[in-house]
Design an enzyme around this catalytic site. Structure first.
Site, short mmCIF file in Angstrom:
data_model
loop_
_atom_site.label_atom_id
_atom_site.label_comp_id
_atom_site.label_asym_id
_atom_site.label_seq_id
_atom_site.Cartn_x
_atom_site.Cartn_y
_atom_site.Cartn_z
N HIS A 315 0.85 -1.19 0.00
CA HIS A 315 0.00 0.00 0.00
C HIS A 315 0.88 1.23 0.00
O HIS A 315 1.94 1.24 0.63
CB HIS A 315 -0.91 0.01 1.25
CG HIS A 315 -2.05 0.96 1.13
ND1 HIS A 315 -1.92 2.29 1.44
CD2 HIS A 315 -3.31 0.77 0.70
CE1 HIS A 315 -3.09 2.88 1.22
NE2 HIS A 315 -3.95 1.99 0.76
N ASP A 372 -7.95 -5.17 0.21
CA ASP A 372 -8.47 -6.01 -0.86
C ASP A 372 -8.13 -7.48 -0.68
O ASP A 372 -8.70 -8.34 -1.35
CB ASP A 372 -7.93 -5.52 -2.21
CG ASP A 372 -8.52 -4.17 -2.58
OD1 ASP A 372 -9.70 -3.95 -2.27
OD2 ASP A 372 -7.81 -3.33 -3.15
N1 ACO Z 1 4.21 -7.77 -4.62
C1 ACO Z 1 5.56 -7.74 -4.72
N2 ACO Z 1 6.30 -6.61 -4.61
C2 ACO Z 1 5.67 -5.47 -4.35
C3 ACO Z 1 4.26 -5.41 -4.22
C4 ACO Z 1 3.53 -6.62 -4.36
N3 ACO Z 1 2.21 -6.62 -4.26
N4 ACO Z 1 3.89 -4.14 -3.97
C5 ACO Z 1 5.01 -3.41 -3.96
N5 ACO Z 1 6.10 -4.20 -4.18
C6 ACO Z 1 7.52 -3.80 -4.17
C7 ACO Z 1 7.89 -3.06 -5.45
O1 ACO Z 1 8.36 -3.93 -6.45
C8 ACO Z 1 8.94 -2.11 -4.94
O2 ACO Z 1 10.14 -2.87 -4.78
P1 ACO Z 1 11.58 -2.14 -4.98
O3 ACO Z 1 11.70 -1.12 -3.89
O4 ACO Z 1 12.56 -3.26 -4.86
O5 ACO Z 1 11.54 -1.54 -6.36
C9 ACO Z 1 8.46 -1.74 -3.52
O6 ACO Z 1 7.67 -2.86 -3.10
C10 ACO Z 1 7.63 -0.47 -3.48
O7 ACO Z 1 6.53 -0.62 -4.41
P2 ACO Z 1 5.92 0.58 -5.26
O8 ACO Z 1 5.20 0.01 -6.43
O9 ACO Z 1 6.97 1.61 -5.51
O10 ACO Z 1 4.86 1.17 -4.21
P3 ACO Z 1 3.64 2.12 -4.54
O11 ACO Z 1 3.35 2.84 -3.29
O12 ACO Z 1 3.91 2.93 -5.76
O13 ACO Z 1 2.45 1.12 -4.90
C11 ACO Z 1 0.68 -0.44 -4.67
C12 ACO Z 1 1.49 0.70 -4.01
C13 ACO Z 1 0.19 0.03 -6.06
C14 ACO Z 1 -0.55 -0.70 -3.81
C15 ACO Z 1 1.55 -1.71 -4.79
O14 ACO Z 1 1.94 -2.14 -3.51
C16 ACO Z 1 0.84 -2.83 -5.55
O15 ACO Z 1 0.91 -2.89 -6.79
N6 ACO Z 1 0.14 -3.78 -4.78
C17 ACO Z 1 -0.66 -4.80 -5.43
C18 ACO Z 1 -1.99 -4.23 -5.95
C19 ACO Z 1 -2.97 -3.94 -4.80
O16 ACO Z 1 -3.17 -4.78 -3.93
N7 ACO Z 1 -3.59 -2.77 -4.89
C20 ACO Z 1 -4.62 -2.36 -3.91
C21 ACO Z 1 -4.08 -1.31 -2.97
S1 ACO Z 1 -5.32 -0.89 -1.77
C22 ACO Z 1 -6.36 0.12 -2.58
O17 ACO Z 1 -6.04 0.83 -3.51
C23 ACO Z 1 -7.75 0.06 -2.22
#
Ligand code: ACO
Length: 432
Positions: A315, A372
């Protein structure tokens, strides 16, 4: 409405740009979050900030929702999410978000009556459903229905917000719930079920979803309570992607219905509310294609050469366990106990969660199950189909979007939303 009167002056921050130093006001909000006021930055220095994804950018002062992502705290108007979910109905929380205070008994009853009297869709709108293909995603239909409301009630644009807001709010909350149930009935080829005045908000929705001319449906109070809780968990989340979209559209002067329609589209995205549908589809694929091999799935999600991400994990704001996921996890177990069923996907989800919490990749990045991860499983246990999960989220999020939109429209510092950019393309050239 958020106000500088509720902030504390912390002096100023100095910024030196190519030899020129400027003072920028520094202040903090009621929960001690610090901010640098950069409104004079470009005018005084010619420079702008660069902040993709607005990770460090505050766009407003707000009185609505507070999140502490490190401590896993979520409060609406000062009330803890756990307390609201335990003791309130969804419509009370909707009232709280929109009006700033919980309703007393009389206000609750009046709001409930109001919602019931606006629950019918105009019959011409009902015919829209016939024109969509059966496989239409209900989020597309819902967004179309939201913006269509502005064609049926355009007269509301002519008077001031204060005079007509109650009508707009109740129409949105009540009619879009009805439209959501109609879109489900249409997708399975069943006759639509009209709302009933005798039923409360969540009961009415369940009845419209599950009553059929051949199978009478008695609303189970445990499921109605669970639905109330789920919608409360979804009800607001401050400046998230869809709320920001609602406000951005509204900042151009577009009407509330059009702004909400845009928010529904944003929520649909798999990185946002659409994740609840993708969690179930991911769990199903893990069982069918990977034989339930949790270790392999975890390794894939950590592999930077593999686009696969664990849906329902991570998140932007929460760097600890999402407090909403905690409530949803327990509710999922409660609903399954009530229906007397088991779900292999829940067992798999629990194993995945355990693996995530024990793995340094996820822990070091602050990646925990988000809302979620368990809400989709709970909806599934209630008999709600997978493609309706994000629609459920949208119904829940409606009061938050409305409250945020209203706050934006009343903000004396409010201006049309318009970020800048740093151009990196070709400098001037000629076609000759
Ligand atoms: N699985 C594996 N790795 C992940 C995940 C995941 N679900 N989420 C983040 N990471 C990693 C990224 O690869 C990144 O790694 P790095 O630092 O080595 O490059 C690090 O964690 C940070 O991730 P970002 O994408 O930069 O974080 P951001 O804040 O931009 O994205 C998000 C947040 C979109 C929610 C992301 O965690 C994601 O894609 N999660 C899965 C989708 C999801 O569940 N979305 C619902 C969110 S809740 C809502 O909106 C209601």
């Amino acid at each position: 409405m958020g106000s500088f009167a509720n902030t504390k002056d912390l002096g100023s921050a100095q910024l030196t740009i190519q030899g020129t130093t400027i003072d920028l006001p520094l202040f903090e909000g009621s929960e001690n979050e610090k901010a640098i006021d950069i409104r004079a930055l470009r005018k005084e220095t010619g420079a702008i900030t660069y902040d993709p994804g607005f990770v460090n950018t505050g766009c407003c002062l707000s009185d609505i929702t507070y999140i502490d992502g490190e401590k896993g705290i979520l409060r609406y108007r000062g009330y803890d999410i756990n307390e609201l979910a335990e003791h309130c109905e969804f419509i009370d929380v909707a009232y709280l978000l929109i009006h700033g205070k919980l309703p007393d008994d009389e206000q609750h009853n009046q709001f409930s009556r109001h919602l019931n009297s606006h629950s019918l869709l105009h019959e011409d709108m009902r015919h829209f459903f016939d024109a969509y293909p059966d496989h239409a995603h209900p989020m597309a239909t819902l967004s179309a229905m939201a913006v269509s409301l502005s064609t049926f009630y355009p007269e509301l644009e002519d008077v001031s917000i204060q005079e007509n807001i109650d009508y707009k709010v109740t129409r949105l909350l009540s009619k879009l719930r009805t439209a959501a149930a109609f879109s489900y009935k249409k997708s399975i080829g069943h006759p639509i079920v009209y709302p009933k005045r005798s039923l409360k908000y969540c009961e009415n929705f369940l009845n419209m979803m599950f009553w059929t001319p051949v199978n009478d449906y008695d609303v189970d109070p445990v499921l109605a309570k669970a639905l109330n809780k789920l919608l409360i968990l979804h009800a607001d989340h401050e400046q998230n992607c869809s709320a920001s979209v609602v406000k951005m559209v509204g900042s151009a002067g577009a009407n509330l219905y059009a702004s909400i329609a845009a928010g529904i589209c944003a929520l649909w995205g798999p990185l946002h509310g659409g994740a609840n549908q993708h969690v179930i589809e991911m769990l199903q694929r893990i069982l069918s294609d990977d034989g339930g091999d949790v270790k392999r799935v975890i390794e894939r999600s950590k592999d930077k050469n593999d686009p696969f991400r664990l849906m329902g994990v991570g998140h932007r704001v929460y760097k600890s366990y999402d407090p909403r996921a905690k409530v949803a996890k327990q509710m999922c177990k409660d609903v399954l106990a009530r229906t007397g069923t088991t779900d292999p996907l829940l067992d798999l989800a629990l194993q995945l969660e355990e693996a995530v919490l024990a793995d340094d990749y996820f822990v070091s990045r602050g990646l925990y199950p988000n809302i979620d991860f368990y809400t989709g499983l709970t909806y599934r246990a209630m008999g709600i189909p997978t493609n309706m999960f994000t629609v459920m989220f949208a119904i829940g999020r409606m009061p938050g979007w409305i409250a945020q939109w209203l706050e934006m429209r009343e903000d004396p510092d409010g201006r049309i939303g318009r970020p800048r950019q740093i151009y990196t393309g070709p400098v001037q050239r000629s076609v000759k």
